[in-house]
Design an enzyme around this catalytic site. Structure first.
Site, PDB file in Angstrom:
ATOM      1  N   LYS A  50       0.790  -1.219   0.000  1.00  0.00           N
ATOM      2  CA  LYS A  50       0.000   0.000   0.000  1.00  0.00           C
ATOM      3  C   LYS A  50       0.830   1.282   0.000  1.00  0.00           C
ATOM      4  O   LYS A  50       0.300   2.364  -0.209  1.00  0.00           O
ATOM      5  CB  LYS A  50      -0.970  -0.004   1.176  1.00  0.00           C
TER       6      LYS A  50
HETATM    7  N1  PMP Z   1      -3.480  -8.171   1.102  1.00  0.00           N
HETATM    8  C1  PMP Z   1      -3.439  -7.313   2.130  1.00  0.00           C
HETATM    9  C2  PMP Z   1      -2.840  -7.763   3.427  1.00  0.00           C
HETATM   10  C3  PMP Z   1      -3.968  -6.023   2.004  1.00  0.00           C
HETATM   11  O1  PMP Z   1      -3.939  -5.162   3.057  1.00  0.00           O
HETATM   12  C4  PMP Z   1      -4.560  -5.643   0.776  1.00  0.00           C
HETATM   13  C5  PMP Z   1      -5.154  -4.273   0.648  1.00  0.00           C
HETATM   14  N2  PMP Z   1      -6.435  -4.165   1.262  1.00  0.00           N
HETATM   15  C6  PMP Z   1      -4.601  -6.576  -0.275  1.00  0.00           C
HETATM   16  C7  PMP Z   1      -4.028  -7.823  -0.070  1.00  0.00           C
HETATM   17  C8  PMP Z   1      -5.297  -6.287  -1.572  1.00  0.00           C
HETATM   18  O2  PMP Z   1      -4.830  -5.180  -2.285  1.00  0.00           O
HETATM   19  P1  PMP Z   1      -5.817  -4.307  -3.147  1.00  0.00           P
HETATM   20  O3  PMP Z   1      -6.535  -3.367  -2.231  1.00  0.00           O
HETATM   21  O4  PMP Z   1      -4.930  -3.588  -4.120  1.00  0.00           O
HETATM   22  O5  PMP Z   1      -6.796  -5.206  -3.845  1.00  0.00           O
END
Ligand code: PMP
Length: 366
Positions: free
Chosen positions: A75
């Site tokens: 992120k």
């Molecule tokens: N895995 C984890 C631990 C996350 O925090 C996130 C983000 N919410 C994701 C996967 C998925 O990423 P995205 O929001 O880009 O779909």
């Protein structure tokens, strides 16, 4: 006692082949970075060896390890992008407040960027998310607001509803809203996807990633459709969530799952399901067991959703041939889950410690 040469003899005047001092250079060039934001992205792609062998995979299985980014998760990329987009557009000014609904990682990344740039940050997070995430947020100087897990996402009690409610009351505050912000998929389209393509010399046969907001999948998939159109894009969705297609895949007897960061019962604006070729559903038990195996057998200190992604990747990669390549995204670090899936006590309490792959006999790999 054998007649060993003294330390001094070893290090001075000893031919390099006999010296105890390493001759190899460090892998990374040890340059001085202006601040920690320069350590965002550019994460390594690491071959998964023992797990691939265990499942008899013929293809190469590669992990894009986002836990090496500055705050320990994928992120960072979108936090930097959303903040710098808002700065460039003149929306975010010195002294302003950043508010965001988050499952934790976006909050930590925003908190890290805000700490460096001097903004105040408030993160709204459902109760389910780990205390480790709360502690890191607080350490970064972030204010944390918790909301009930069961709150309907359209209600003001949900983490999304509450974030907008706070924004309406706090002057000079902004919600970037990762669920709708174009900077989220764009960070992955512009940078993440390009990094993977460069690391792989343009050859990727399958790309596997979990969906939370869907920004990772959408951004990478859109770029791959242009530059690597033969690559199959696989989305990973926990059982109990309803993001997968076809809808029949989402039938489940329970809606709660322990996995953090992936899955929702709505389709976020930034998720473009048209560019996802296939969805794989995973459950908590197999995902946490695989995350523990990634740590134990590959030394990859990843989080639980990385386990989900690798479970899905192994299933799809079984169909691939020698010379083909499957890339799987590992979004965050075990640091977030020390009291959760890393703890035998927690795993046992939740009934997850019975998983086949926690037994050494299952493994059988040297
Ligand atoms: N895995 C984890 C631990 C996350 O925090 C996130 C983000 N919410 C994701 C996967 C998925 O990423 P995205 O929001 O880009 O779909």
């Amino acid at each position: 006692m054998p007649d060993l040469p003294s330390r001094c003899t070893w290090s001075l005047g000893t031919p390099p082949s006999k010296s105890p001092h390493g001759q190899d250079k460090l892998k990374d060039s040890p340059e001085i970075l202006p601040n920690v934001l320069y350590k965002i992205g550019n994460t390594p792609l690491i071959r998964i060896n023992n797990i691939a062998r265990k499942y008899g995979l013929k293809c190469e299985l590669l992990a894009k390890c986002e836990f090496f980014s500055a705050s320990g998760s994928i992120k960072d990329r979108i936090a930097l992008r959303m903040i710098e987009d808002a700065e460039k557009q003149g929306i975010l000014k010195p002294g302003d407040v950043i508010i965001e609904p988050s499952s934790g990682n976006t909050g930590i990344s925003l908190g890290l960027v805000a700490a460096v740039k001097g903004y105040h940050c408030i993160i709204v997070m459902p109760e389910k998310m780990s205390l480790e995430k709360v502690d890191v947020l607080k350490a970064l100087g972030v204010e944390v607001v918790r909301t009930p897990n069961a709150a309907n996402l359209n209600s003001p009690d949900s983490h999304i509803g509450m974030a907008w409610e706070l924004q309406s009351k706090i002057p000079n505050s902004h919600v970037f809203d990762q669920y709708q912000n174009a900077g989220n998929p764009l960070a992955h389209y512009d940078i993440m996807a390009e990094e993977i393509l460069e690391q792989c010399g343009g050859q990727v046969d399958v790309l596997v990633a979990g969906a939370g907001t869907g920004g990772t999948l959408t951004g990478i998939a859109r770029k791959f459709k242009e530059k690597c159109p033969g690559c199959q894009i696989v989305g990973v969705d926990p059982k109990g969530s309803t993001m997968a297609e076809p809808e029949g895949l989402n039938l489940a007897d329970k809606t709660f799952y322990e996995m953090e960061g992936i899955g929702h019962t709505f389709i976020p604006t930034v998720l473009d399901r048209k560019v996802i070729d296939k969805w794989v559903k995973t459950n908590d038990e197999e995902s946490f067991a695989m995350a523990r195996m990634l740590i134990k057998k590959e030394g990859l200190l990843c989080g639980g959703s990385s386990g989900s992604a690798v479970c899905a990747a192994v299933r799809v990669a079984k169909e691939l041939k020698e010379g083909q390549r499957c890339v799987v995204i590992l979004p965050d670090s075990v640091r977030n889950y020390m009291s959760k899936f890393l703890s035998d006590h927690w795993m046992e309490e939740k009934g997850f410690l019975t998983a086949e792959c926690n037994q050494e006999s299952w493994w059988g790999v040297p």
